[in-house]
Design a protein around this motif. Structure first.
Motif: not given
Length: 414
Positions: A246, A254, A305-306, A309-311, A314-315, A318, A378
């Motif tokens: 994270t 991000w 999915c995390f 995640s494109p944004s 959404l992260a 997830a 990623r």
């Protein structure tokens, strides 16, 4: 809902309620530190590998000290052990604060104090788990174990949120100071307990090596306990490193800074906290094997999915799901170990289980950190999530005599 009325029943017991409440404060400080240290290392080095090394510096000493911790837990009053170890951990947190204030900021200096924290954690955790068992009657043990896991995950929400704010406003020294102060709560809680927490007296004191060998032989003879070690290894190796990622994702994917890093970890904690009352309240209708059967692939899918995640939004979603899956899998596994192990082996077996998890977590974090430096975070995170789904499917297909149904075995009374 009838099940929910039973979710918090272990809190009816005064000493457990005191210990549980104080533990939230102390664990929040611990998770604040757990985020502050790798954040500091990433700011100093810009390397995901160093973030992984922070986990290894905490985990490997825990592994080395855990046999001694298990022997201490089975040979002494765990409450007395905790008073000593928690006091020493408060002193180390103060040293971390002073180091930063006086400009000692080399990565190796940061890791040296993390090693001390790891050693003390290894001595602490078996007594911590054993004490939970001694503060409630057996009929409320599953509720107590679940609530203990839940307070850790409440701390995963509170600690990182506090870390994000404190790091942004005051800096690392303040984060370490806050952690030191939170130990006061658990020390007061331990000192005001009334219950006899000495447990079963052994005929002789157990040395660390003898305790480790004895625990290993005992676990090998019990398929259910072997299975808990396997599940601990898989969760630590493939799933647990997402906690440290994270930090990397907040910066590289991000660019949301320390407050965004805190938010990601809050999401993990919130998912776990939401799942806690469900598992505690419906324990009579949810076999532990069934919880693991669904929790592990959900955890893997959410990690996958995390990673993809494109944004940032959404992260966060997830990670809420990942927190729920992680809590379901790890709590069912921990509860199984607590419910199945013989009373006179509890501390040593829990120490062995902790060792297994921490070895896996340290190896997983270091390896995934190195891979992330090479191919990107990623791809690394998504691959780990996919592998977790695969191993969950394998466990699901195992025959009943060695499969997840063994997590519901009765307590060993031999």
């Amino acid at each position: 809902m009838p099940g929910m009325r039973h979710a918090f029943r272990a809190l009816r017991h005064r000493d457990f309620a005191i210990f549980w409440s104080a533990s939230i404060a102390s664990s929040s400080g611990t998770w604040l530190q757990n985020l502050a240290v790798p954040w500091v290392l990433f700011q100093l080095t810009g390397s995901a590998l160093w973030v992984g090394l922070a986990t290894a510096a905490l985990s490997i000493p825990m592994v080395l000290a855990s046999p001694a911790g298990g022997a201490l837990a089975d040979s002494n009053d765990p409450r007395r052990v905790l008073v000593v170890t928690q006091s020493l951990m408060a002193l180390v947190a103060l040293l971390q604060c002073l180091n930063w204030l006086y400009g000692i900021r080399e990565p190796w200096a940061v890791l040296c104090l993390v090693v001390l924290v790891g050693l003390l954690n290894g001595l602490t955790q078996p007594s911590w788990q054993s004490l939970v068992n001694r503060l409630v009657p057996r009929e409320d043990l599953r509720s107590a174990v679940t609530l203990n896991s839940m307070q850790i995950n409440v701390a995963k929400a509170v600690g990182p949120a506090t870390a994000g704010v404190v790091l942004a406003v005051a800096g690392a020294w303040a984060a370490f100071l806050v952690n030191a102060l939170t130990f006061v709560a658990v020390l007061v809680g331990l000192l005001v307990m009334r219950a006899d927490t000495r447990g079963v007296r052994l005929e002789h004191r157990v040395t660390a090596l003898r305790g480790l060998v004895g625990a290993g032989g005992y676990v090998l003879r019990h398929p259910a306990l072997r299975l808990t070690l396997i599940c601990s290894t898989l969760i630590g190796l493939l799933g647990y490193p997402v906690l440290t990622f994270t930090i990397v994702m907040a910066e590289e994917a991000w660019d949301v800074g320390s407050t965004g890093m805190g938010a990601l970890n809050v999401a993990l904690g919130l998912g776990a906290v939401a799942m806690g009352p469900v598992l505690a309240g419906w324990e009579r209708f949810l076999p532990r094997g069934t919880v693991m059967r669904f929790g592990l692939p959900v955890y893997g899918g959410a990690v996958l999915c995390f990673g993809l995640s494109p944004s940032f939004g959404l992260a966060l979603v997830a990670l809420v799901v990942a927190g729920a899956g992680f809590f379901s899998a790890s709590n069912s596994n921990q509860t199984a170990a607590q419910m199945i192990v013989a009373e006179n082996m509890r501390g040593r077996v829990l120490a062995l289980k902790l060792m297994t998890f921490m070895v896996a977590a340290s190896v997983g974090s270091a390896v995934q950190g190195a891979v992330a430096d090479a191919v990107g975070p990623r791809v690394t995170i998504a691959t780990a999530g996919a592998l977790l789904i695969v191993v969950a499917a394998v466990l699901h297909l195992l025959p009943a005599r060695i499969g997840l149904a063994r997590l519901d075995d009765p307590q060993d009374t031999t």
